[in-house]
Write a protein that holds these residues in place. Sequence first.
Motif, PDB file in Angstrom:
ATOM      1  N   SER A  26       0.934  -1.181   0.071  1.00  0.00           N
ATOM      2  CA  SER A  26       0.018  -0.007  -0.016  1.00  0.00           C
ATOM      3  C   SER A  26       0.840   1.368   0.092  1.00  0.00           C
ATOM      4  O   SER A  26       0.340   2.475  -0.414  1.00  0.00           O
ATOM      5  N   ALA A  27       2.174   1.261   0.219  1.00  0.00           N
ATOM      6  CA  ALA A  27       2.969   2.250   0.114  1.00  0.00           C
ATOM      7  C   ALA A  27       3.393   2.621  -1.113  1.00  0.00           C
ATOM      8  O   ALA A  27       4.040   3.507  -1.506  1.00  0.00           O
ATOM      9  N   GLN A  28       2.832   2.080  -2.284  1.00  0.00           N
ATOM     10  CA  GLN A  28       3.013   2.491  -3.561  1.00  0.00           C
ATOM     11  C   GLN A  28       4.162   2.465  -4.041  1.00  0.00           C
ATOM     12  O   GLN A  28       4.872   3.134  -4.736  1.00  0.00           O
ATOM     13  N   VAL A 275       3.103  -4.263  -6.244  1.00  0.00           N
ATOM     14  CA  VAL A 275       2.499  -3.144  -6.573  1.00  0.00           C
ATOM     15  C   VAL A 275       2.742  -2.858  -8.312  1.00  0.00           C
ATOM     16  O   VAL A 275       1.953  -2.752  -8.868  1.00  0.00           O
ATOM     17  N   ALA A 276       3.892  -2.951  -8.702  1.00  0.00           N
ATOM     18  CA  ALA A 276       4.292  -2.897 -10.104  1.00  0.00           C
ATOM     19  C   ALA A 276       3.343  -3.954 -10.895  1.00  0.00           C
ATOM     20  O   ALA A 276       2.866  -3.664 -11.928  1.00  0.00           O
ATOM     21  N   TYR A 277       3.145  -5.233 -10.330  1.00  0.00           N
ATOM     22  CA  TYR A 277       2.371  -6.405 -10.817  1.00  0.00           C
ATOM     23  C   TYR A 277       0.734  -5.651 -11.163  1.00  0.00           C
ATOM     24  O   TYR A 277       0.134  -5.651 -12.292  1.00  0.00           O
ATOM     25  N   LYS A 278       0.211  -4.907 -10.137  1.00  0.00           N
ATOM     26  CA  LYS A 278      -0.900  -4.445 -10.148  1.00  0.00           C
ATOM     27  C   LYS A 278      -1.104  -3.428 -11.150  1.00  0.00           C
ATOM     28  O   LYS A 278      -2.283  -3.274 -11.923  1.00  0.00           O
ATOM     29  N   VAL A 279      -0.146  -2.688 -11.094  1.00  0.00           N
ATOM     30  CA  VAL A 279      -0.206  -1.369 -12.255  1.00  0.00           C
ATOM     31  C   VAL A 279      -0.006  -1.816 -13.756  1.00  0.00           C
ATOM     32  O   VAL A 279      -0.915  -1.690 -14.510  1.00  0.00           O
ATOM     33  N   ALA A 280       0.885  -3.016 -13.991  1.00  0.00           N
ATOM     34  CA  ALA A 280       0.838  -3.612 -15.296  1.00  0.00           C
ATOM     35  C   ALA A 280      -0.521  -4.161 -15.551  1.00  0.00           C
ATOM     36  O   ALA A 280      -0.771  -4.318 -16.697  1.00  0.00           O
ATOM     37  N   LYS A 281      -1.113  -4.834 -14.643  1.00  0.00           N
ATOM     38  CA  LYS A 281      -2.396  -5.601 -14.656  1.00  0.00           C
ATOM     39  C   LYS A 281      -3.429  -4.664 -15.179  1.00  0.00           C
ATOM     40  O   LYS A 281      -4.430  -4.908 -16.123  1.00  0.00           O
ATOM     41  N   ALA A 282      -3.243  -3.473 -14.456  1.00  0.00           N
ATOM     42  CA  ALA A 282      -4.540  -2.437 -14.840  1.00  0.00           C
ATOM     43  C   ALA A 282      -4.285  -1.536 -16.127  1.00  0.00           C
ATOM     44  O   ALA A 282      -5.312  -0.839 -16.452  1.00  0.00           O
ATOM     45  N   TYR A 283      -2.900  -1.666 -16.330  1.00  0.00           N
ATOM     46  CA  TYR A 283      -2.944  -0.548 -17.628  1.00  0.00           C
ATOM     47  C   TYR A 283      -3.514  -1.000 -18.999  1.00  0.00           C
ATOM     48  O   TYR A 283      -3.269  -2.027 -19.260  1.00  0.00           O
ATOM     49  N   TRP A 319      -3.130   6.522 -12.908  1.00  0.00           N
ATOM     50  CA  TRP A 319      -1.727   5.198 -12.472  1.00  0.00           C
ATOM     51  C   TRP A 319      -1.558   5.203 -10.951  1.00  0.00           C
ATOM     52  O   TRP A 319      -1.263   4.267 -10.574  1.00  0.00           O
ATOM     53  N   LYS A 320      -1.827   6.517 -10.445  1.00  0.00           N
ATOM     54  CA  LYS A 320      -1.910   6.484  -8.763  1.00  0.00           C
ATOM     55  C   LYS A 320      -2.734   5.608  -8.331  1.00  0.00           C
ATOM     56  O   LYS A 320      -2.877   4.949  -7.225  1.00  0.00           O
ATOM     57  N   ALA A 321      -4.016   5.637  -8.832  1.00  0.00           N
ATOM     58  CA  ALA A 321      -5.139   4.708  -8.625  1.00  0.00           C
ATOM     59  C   ALA A 321      -4.972   3.347  -8.650  1.00  0.00           C
ATOM     60  O   ALA A 321      -5.252   2.441  -7.726  1.00  0.00           O
TER      61      ALA A 321
END
Length: 324
Positions: A26-28, A275-283, A319-321
């Motif tokens: 959660s610390a991004q 966290v990087a995984y979450k971003v890549a998945k959401a992109y 992307w912050k979300a």
Amino acid sequence: MSLRSVISNLTMGAFALAAASALTPSAQAAAPESNDPIKIALFDWTSVNLNAKILGGILEKLGYTVEYPTADYLSSLTTGLTNGDLDVGLEFWDTTAGEAMKASDATGQTERLGKLGPKAKEEWWFPEYMKEKCPGLPNWEALKDPKCAEAFSTAETAPKGRYLGGPVTWEGFDDERVEALKLPFTVIHAGTDAAMFAELDSAYQRKAPIMLWIYSPHWAPAKYKGEWVEFPEYTPECYNDPKWGVNPDAKYDCGKPHGEIWKYSWSGMKDKWPVAYKVAKAYTIDTDELNKMSGEIDLGGKTPEDVAAAWIAAHEKDWKAWAQ
């Protein structure tokens, strides 16, 4: 216990709590879960490299180290993403990578992260002005006419027509398609994506004959007036069963498949960099936006890094979300 000891213990506890919080997802990724670089694949066309620089730029802002290895498009699915050379690839097209994606899925060492957003189409394409010399187009059977084929010929292929295919790493089965459909054409493969579209621009300005591989999303279908050839509709049987289709003795007697564009990762990414995984998945990215930005690079002379930085700045809220 003295007052000083109590204060000291409280202070140490506060520091411990803060340190623990900094290490949670959660610390991004202000303190990345691993300092090892995340390797995002570059291939040999503009949009995929732009997407790589956008995702990589986001991850760098979240505190990660990012590298951009240049990889082979199809083999990356069963080698680079499975052996540690790559961690993420952002554009695997149903049109050309369907079989390679199935093979990748079967390894159990990669993960399909979802759809990028734009729909994929790739096919033979010709400028509108060529209809005067081959009026049966866009029906593929018009290409069987020797006069039509000769209208698309060059000195190196005459009297056969010339089809300019993509780089050989893209595959696409165009040589097999020509043979299966008995088309009087010679397939010439472009050395690079950029060279292919430079040749299109030169021919279009001179109204010279050209038949080539055009894909979408891309800026070219919007810039140039033309059409895709209408081949028999693709089905999996066309690529796997010679008895299917107009030629009972050959596979690939149909057009290219069309469908989605997929993102992939190394299967261990979700545990090593959550966290990087979450971003890549959401992109995801909008088709029109991607076409416009690709044109800014190929036509406007901007660098992928500059175009990516502008997108990242404009979409900071998004992307912050994704990183939450």
